[in-house]
Design a protein around this motif. Structure first.
Motif, short mmCIF file in Angstrom:
data_model
loop_
_atom_site.label_atom_id
_atom_site.label_comp_id
_atom_site.label_asym_id
_atom_site.label_seq_id
_atom_site.Cartn_x
_atom_site.Cartn_y
_atom_site.Cartn_z
N SER A 21 0.81 -1.24 0.02
CA SER A 21 -0.23 -0.32 -0.04
C SER A 21 0.67 1.21 0.07
O SER A 21 0.52 2.43 -0.56
N ALA A 25 1.22 3.91 -2.81
CA ALA A 25 1.03 5.26 -2.72
C ALA A 25 2.09 6.25 -3.15
O ALA A 25 2.00 7.28 -3.59
N TYR A 80 -6.33 7.09 0.08
CA TYR A 80 -5.30 6.58 0.83
C TYR A 80 -4.91 7.25 2.24
O TYR A 80 -5.09 6.26 3.18
#
Length: 238
Positions: A21, A25, A80
Motif C-alpha cells: 500500500s 501510494a 489512501y
C-alpha cells in the motif's frame, strides 16, 4: 497462481518487509507530480503557440485527459490518506468569489479551446474550508462537467440553511436517476468492474464530511434542477 505460489509470495513480501500500500501510494505520488509537470508544459505550449494550437482538437483532448488522470491520482492519494487516518481538513477563511475566480482562470484556456463558456454566480460571502481539499473536489467536478456539457458550465456559491453551498452546473443531459442523491456513498458500494467507480463522488463526500461544525457535517448533493437544465453538483459545508 497455485496456493503454494501464493503462500510463497506472501512469505517473501513479509520477509522483505514490503508494504505494498505504501509502495503504490509512493508510485501514485510520483505519477501525480509528473503529470503536474506535463500540464504546466502544456499550458506553456498553448501560450507560446497561441490560437494555432489552442484550436487543435488533439491538443485539447491531450490536455483534458492529462488533467483527468491528474485529478484521479489526487483523489487516490486522498483516499489512501483517509484509509490511514491521515487526512484532515485545515480550515481557513476565504472570500468565495475570489476562490472560484482562481478556478475559472485555471480552466479557461482549455475551456476556450473546447468552445465551452464558464461563468460564475457567487454571492459576496466568506467561507471556512480547506482550500487544497476543495480545490481537488472542484477540479474533478469541472473536468467531469467538461465531458458531458454541451456549451456551458456555471460555478455558483450561496449560503443556504447555515451552509456554504458551492455548485457546478452544466447544460448536458443531467445525472441519471440512480445518481441523484444527497449524502455520502459508501466505499463498499464502488463498482470497480463496471468501469464507473464514482471514485470522485466518494472523494468529494469524504472531503465534505471532514468539514464540521458542532454536530453538523458537510455533504454532497446531485440533482438536475438547475437553470441550465443539466447536472448540478453541490457541496454543502457548515
Amino acid at each position: 497462481m497455485s496456493t503454494n505460489n501464493h503462500d510463497t509470495s506472501a512469505q517473501l513480501r513479509q520477509s522483505q518487509g514490503i508494504d505494498f500500500s505504501m509502495v503504490l501510494a509512493s508510485a501514485v505520488h510520483d505519477m501525480k507530480n509528473s503529470l503536474g509537470m506535463l500540464l504546466n508544459s502544456l499550458d506553456e505550449l498553448r501560450q507560446e503557440q497561441g490560437q494555432s494550437i489552442g484550436e487543435s482538437p488533439r491538443f485539447n483532448t491531450l490536455q483534458y485527459e492529462a488533467e483527468r488522470m491528474h485529478n484521479d491520482l489526487v483523489q487516490l492519494l486522498g483516499i489512501y490518506r483517509l484509509g490511514e487516518n491521515n487526512l484532515s481538513a485545515h480550515i481557513e477563511e476565504h472570500f468565495v468569489p475570489d476562490f472560484l475566480s482562481e478556478h475559472m482562470a485555471r480552466h479557461t484556456p482549455l475551456l476556450d479551446g473546447l468552445g465551452i463558456r464558464l461563468t460564475i454566480e457567487a454571492d459576496d460571502i466568506n467561507g471556512f474550508f480547506d482550500e487544497d481539499l476543495l480545490t481537488g473536489v472542484l477540479n474533478n467536478t469541472i473536468n467531469n462537467a467538461l465531458r458531458y456539457t454541451k456549451s456551458r458550465i456555471k460555478l455558483t456559491a450561496s449560503e443556504q440553511q447555515g451552509f456554504l453551498v458551492i455548485g457546478v452546473e452544466d447544460d448536458g443531459d443531467g445525472y441519471p436517476e440512480n445518481m441523484q442523491h444527497s449524502g455520502t456513498p459508501s466505499f463498499k458500494s464502488l463498482d470497480f468492474k463496471s468501469g464507473s467507480t464514482s471514485l470522485g463522488l466518494f472523494f468529494a463526500s469524504s472531503v465534505a464530511q471532514l468539514h464540521s461544525e458542532g454536530n453538523r457535517h458537510g455533504f454532497i448533493k446531485l440533482h438536475n434542477d438547475g437553470p441550465l437544465v443539466g447536472g448540478v453538483f453541490e457541496i454543502w459545508l457548515p
